[in-house]
Write a protein that holds these residues in place. Structure first.
Motif, PDB file in Angstrom:
ATOM      1  N   MET A   1    -105.293  24.253 -30.083  1.00  0.00           N
ATOM      2  CA  MET A   1    -105.885  25.285 -29.284  1.00  0.00           C
ATOM      3  C   MET A   1    -107.387  25.333 -29.527  1.00  0.00           C
ATOM      4  O   MET A   1    -108.144  25.504 -28.580  1.00  0.00           O
ATOM      5  CB  MET A   1    -105.242  26.625 -29.599  1.00  0.00           C
ATOM      6  CG  MET A   1    -105.693  27.702 -28.692  1.00  0.00           C
ATOM      7  SD  MET A   1    -104.638  29.126 -28.554  1.00  0.00           S
ATOM      8  CE  MET A   1    -103.079  28.457 -28.106  1.00  0.00           C
ATOM      9  N   ALA A   2    -107.793  25.184 -30.765  1.00  0.00           N
ATOM     10  CA  ALA A   2    -109.222  25.203 -31.083  1.00  0.00           C
ATOM     11  C   ALA A   2    -109.945  24.071 -30.358  1.00  0.00           C
ATOM     12  O   ALA A   2    -111.072  24.243 -29.890  1.00  0.00           O
ATOM     13  CB  ALA A   2    -109.429  25.104 -32.591  1.00  0.00           C
ATOM     14  N   GLU A   3    -109.306  22.928 -30.256  1.00  0.00           N
ATOM     15  CA  GLU A   3    -109.922  21.796 -29.556  1.00  0.00           C
ATOM     16  C   GLU A   3    -110.100  22.103 -28.069  1.00  0.00           C
ATOM     17  O   GLU A   3    -111.092  21.691 -27.471  1.00  0.00           O
ATOM     18  CB  GLU A   3    -109.089  20.534 -29.743  1.00  0.00           C
ATOM     19  CG  GLU A   3    -109.139  20.002 -31.154  1.00  0.00           C
ATOM     20  CD  GLU A   3    -108.262  18.783 -31.355  1.00  0.00           C
ATOM     21  OE1 GLU A   3    -107.556  18.366 -30.414  1.00  0.00           O
ATOM     22  OE2 GLU A   3    -108.293  18.253 -32.469  1.00  0.00           O
ATOM     23  N   LEU A   4    -109.164  22.815 -27.483  1.00  0.00           N
ATOM     24  CA  LEU A   4    -109.274  23.178 -26.074  1.00  0.00           C
ATOM     25  C   LEU A   4    -110.416  24.173 -25.869  1.00  0.00           C
ATOM     26  O   LEU A   4    -111.133  24.100 -24.876  1.00  0.00           O
ATOM     27  CB  LEU A   4    -107.952  23.752 -25.564  1.00  0.00           C
ATOM     28  CG  LEU A   4    -106.777  22.765 -25.575  1.00  0.00           C
ATOM     29  CD1 LEU A   4    -105.488  23.472 -25.188  1.00  0.00           C
ATOM     30  CD2 LEU A   4    -107.036  21.592 -24.649  1.00  0.00           C
ATOM     31  N   VAL A   5    -110.574  25.096 -26.816  1.00  0.00           N
ATOM     32  CA  VAL A   5    -111.700  26.034 -26.753  1.00  0.00           C
ATOM     33  C   VAL A   5    -113.009  25.260 -26.851  1.00  0.00           C
ATOM     34  O   VAL A   5    -113.937  25.488 -26.077  1.00  0.00           O
ATOM     35  CB  VAL A   5    -111.603  27.083 -27.888  1.00  0.00           C
ATOM     36  CG1 VAL A   5    -112.896  27.869 -28.003  1.00  0.00           C
ATOM     37  CG2 VAL A   5    -110.431  28.010 -27.651  1.00  0.00           C
ATOM     38  N   ALA A   6    -113.074  24.335 -27.798  1.00  0.00           N
ATOM     39  CA  ALA A   6    -114.286  23.541 -27.990  1.00  0.00           C
ATOM     40  C   ALA A   6    -114.580  22.686 -26.756  1.00  0.00           C
ATOM     41  O   ALA A   6    -115.741  22.393 -26.473  1.00  0.00           O
ATOM     42  CB  ALA A   6    -114.151  22.660 -29.221  1.00  0.00           C
ATOM     43  N   ARG A  12    -107.374  31.368 -19.691  1.00  0.00           N
ATOM     44  CA  ARG A  12    -106.420  31.170 -18.585  1.00  0.00           C
ATOM     45  C   ARG A  12    -106.077  29.684 -18.427  1.00  0.00           C
ATOM     46  O   ARG A  12    -104.930  29.317 -18.227  1.00  0.00           O
ATOM     47  CB  ARG A  12    -107.008  31.724 -17.291  1.00  0.00           C
ATOM     48  CG  ARG A  12    -106.047  31.694 -16.130  1.00  0.00           C
ATOM     49  CD  ARG A  12    -106.640  32.340 -14.884  1.00  0.00           C
ATOM     50  NE  ARG A  12    -107.076  33.699 -15.097  1.00  0.00           N
ATOM     51  CZ  ARG A  12    -106.300  34.770 -14.960  1.00  0.00           C
ATOM     52  NH1 ARG A  12    -105.058  34.623 -14.605  1.00  0.00           N
ATOM     53  NH2 ARG A  12    -106.786  35.975 -15.167  1.00  0.00           N
ATOM     54  N   GLU A  13    -107.072  28.818 -18.540  1.00  0.00           N
ATOM     55  CA  GLU A  13    -106.844  27.379 -18.425  1.00  0.00           C
ATOM     56  C   GLU A  13    -106.003  26.858 -19.590  1.00  0.00           C
ATOM     57  O   GLU A  13    -105.112  26.028 -19.398  1.00  0.00           O
ATOM     58  CB  GLU A  13    -108.172  26.630 -18.367  1.00  0.00           C
ATOM     59  CG  GLU A  13    -108.952  26.886 -17.092  1.00  0.00           C
ATOM     60  CD  GLU A  13    -110.380  26.379 -17.143  1.00  0.00           C
ATOM     61  OE1 GLU A  13    -110.920  26.079 -16.059  1.00  0.00           O
ATOM     62  OE2 GLU A  13    -110.960  26.296 -18.240  1.00  0.00           O
ATOM     63  N   ILE A  14    -106.282  27.360 -20.794  1.00  0.00           N
ATOM     64  CA  ILE A  14    -105.504  26.966 -21.970  1.00  0.00           C
ATOM     65  C   ILE A  14    -104.056  27.411 -21.797  1.00  0.00           C
ATOM     66  O   ILE A  14    -103.120  26.649 -22.068  1.00  0.00           O
ATOM     67  CB  ILE A  14    -106.107  27.561 -23.256  1.00  0.00           C
ATOM     68  CG1 ILE A  14    -107.477  26.943 -23.535  1.00  0.00           C
ATOM     69  CG2 ILE A  14    -105.176  27.340 -24.448  1.00  0.00           C
ATOM     70  CD1 ILE A  14    -108.265  27.650 -24.627  1.00  0.00           C
ATOM     71  N   ALA A  15    -103.863  28.637 -21.325  1.00  0.00           N
ATOM     72  CA  ALA A  15    -102.512  29.160 -21.120  1.00  0.00           C
ATOM     73  C   ALA A  15    -101.735  28.291 -20.135  1.00  0.00           C
ATOM     74  O   ALA A  15    -100.573  27.949 -20.378  1.00  0.00           O
ATOM     75  CB  ALA A  15    -102.581  30.602 -20.620  1.00  0.00           C
ATOM     76  N   ALA A  16    -102.365  27.912 -19.052  1.00  0.00           N
ATOM     77  CA  ALA A  16    -101.699  27.077 -18.049  1.00  0.00           C
ATOM     78  C   ALA A  16    -101.370  25.702 -18.611  1.00  0.00           C
ATOM     79  O   ALA A  16    -100.270  25.176 -18.397  1.00  0.00           O
ATOM     80  CB  ALA A  16    -102.578  26.948 -16.808  1.00  0.00           C
ATOM     81  N   VAL A  22    -101.557  34.319 -21.185  1.00  0.00           N
ATOM     82  CA  VAL A  22    -102.941  34.511 -21.602  1.00  0.00           C
ATOM     83  C   VAL A  22    -102.979  35.366 -22.869  1.00  0.00           C
ATOM     84  O   VAL A  22    -103.774  35.113 -23.772  1.00  0.00           O
ATOM     85  CB  VAL A  22    -103.778  35.152 -20.466  1.00  0.00           C
ATOM     86  CG1 VAL A  22    -105.181  35.484 -20.937  1.00  0.00           C
ATOM     87  CG2 VAL A  22    -103.831  34.227 -19.265  1.00  0.00           C
ATOM     88  N   LYS A  23    -102.109  36.373 -22.955  1.00  0.00           N
ATOM     89  CA  LYS A  23    -102.056  37.233 -24.143  1.00  0.00           C
ATOM     90  C   LYS A  23    -101.691  36.431 -25.388  1.00  0.00           C
ATOM     91  O   LYS A  23    -102.225  36.676 -26.467  1.00  0.00           O
ATOM     92  CB  LYS A  23    -101.053  38.371 -23.945  1.00  0.00           C
ATOM     93  CG  LYS A  23    -101.517  39.416 -22.986  1.00  0.00           C
ATOM     94  CD  LYS A  23    -102.655  40.203 -23.588  1.00  0.00           C
ATOM     95  CE  LYS A  23    -103.040  41.338 -22.691  1.00  0.00           C
ATOM     96  NZ  LYS A  23    -104.195  42.066 -23.194  1.00  0.00           N
ATOM     97  N   THR A  24    -100.797  35.469 -25.254  1.00  0.00           N
ATOM     98  CA  THR A  24    -100.424  34.622 -26.393  1.00  0.00           C
ATOM     99  C   THR A  24    -101.617  33.786 -26.830  1.00  0.00           C
ATOM    100  O   THR A  24    -101.881  33.649 -28.024  1.00  0.00           O
ATOM    101  CB  THR A  24     -99.228  33.721 -26.022  1.00  0.00           C
ATOM    102  OG1 THR A  24     -98.135  34.554 -25.657  1.00  0.00           O
ATOM    103  CG2 THR A  24     -98.840  32.822 -27.172  1.00  0.00           C
ATOM    104  N   VAL A  25    -102.341  33.244 -25.881  1.00  0.00           N
ATOM    105  CA  VAL A  25    -103.538  32.455 -26.201  1.00  0.00           C
ATOM    106  C   VAL A  25    -104.553  33.337 -26.922  1.00  0.00           C
ATOM    107  O   VAL A  25    -105.119  32.928 -27.936  1.00  0.00           O
ATOM    108  CB  VAL A  25    -104.157  31.840 -24.923  1.00  0.00           C
ATOM    109  CG1 VAL A  25    -105.512  31.217 -25.216  1.00  0.00           C
ATOM    110  CG2 VAL A  25    -103.211  30.810 -24.323  1.00  0.00           C
ATOM    111  N   GLU A  26    -104.757  34.550 -26.432  1.00  0.00           N
ATOM    112  CA  GLU A  26    -105.699  35.467 -27.079  1.00  0.00           C
ATOM    113  C   GLU A  26    -105.289  35.754 -28.517  1.00  0.00           C
ATOM    114  O   GLU A  26    -106.138  35.795 -29.409  1.00  0.00           O
ATOM    115  CB  GLU A  26    -105.794  36.766 -26.283  1.00  0.00           C
ATOM    116  CG  GLU A  26    -106.486  36.603 -24.948  1.00  0.00           C
ATOM    117  CD  GLU A  26    -106.380  37.835 -24.065  1.00  0.00           C
ATOM    118  OE1 GLU A  26    -105.742  38.831 -24.469  1.00  0.00           O
ATOM    119  OE2 GLU A  26    -106.927  37.809 -22.954  1.00  0.00           O
ATOM    120  N   ALA A  27    -104.001  35.954 -28.746  1.00  0.00           N
ATOM    121  CA  ALA A  27    -103.516  36.235 -30.106  1.00  0.00           C
ATOM    122  C   ALA A  27    -103.743  35.035 -31.016  1.00  0.00           C
ATOM    123  O   ALA A  27    -104.195  35.189 -32.158  1.00  0.00           O
ATOM    124  CB  ALA A  27    -102.036  36.596 -30.055  1.00  0.00           C
TER     125      ALA A  27
END
Length: 50
Positions: A1-6, A12-16, A22-27
């Motif tokens: 997940m950190a790599e996707l943020v970077a 929203r894109e990470i969640a998809a 999206v809430k799970t990604v935020e957590a």
């Protein structure tokens, strides 16, 4: 997940991409911020570059 943020993806894109809400990604990102000792998405990207 950190790599996707970077890579510049939004929550929203990470969640998809990972088939999560999206809430799970935020957590997860909140935990990543804590573990890396950063306060922003930019901090995550900088930590991964090191």
């Amino acid at each position: 997940m950190a790599e996707l943020v970077a890579a510049g993806l939004t929550n929203r894109e990470i969640a998809a991409k990972l088939f999560l809400s999206v809430k799970t990604v935020e957590a997860h990102l909140a935990r990543v911020f804590t573990k890396l000792g950063v306060k922003s998405r930019v901090g995550v990207a900088q930590r991964l570059v090191r």
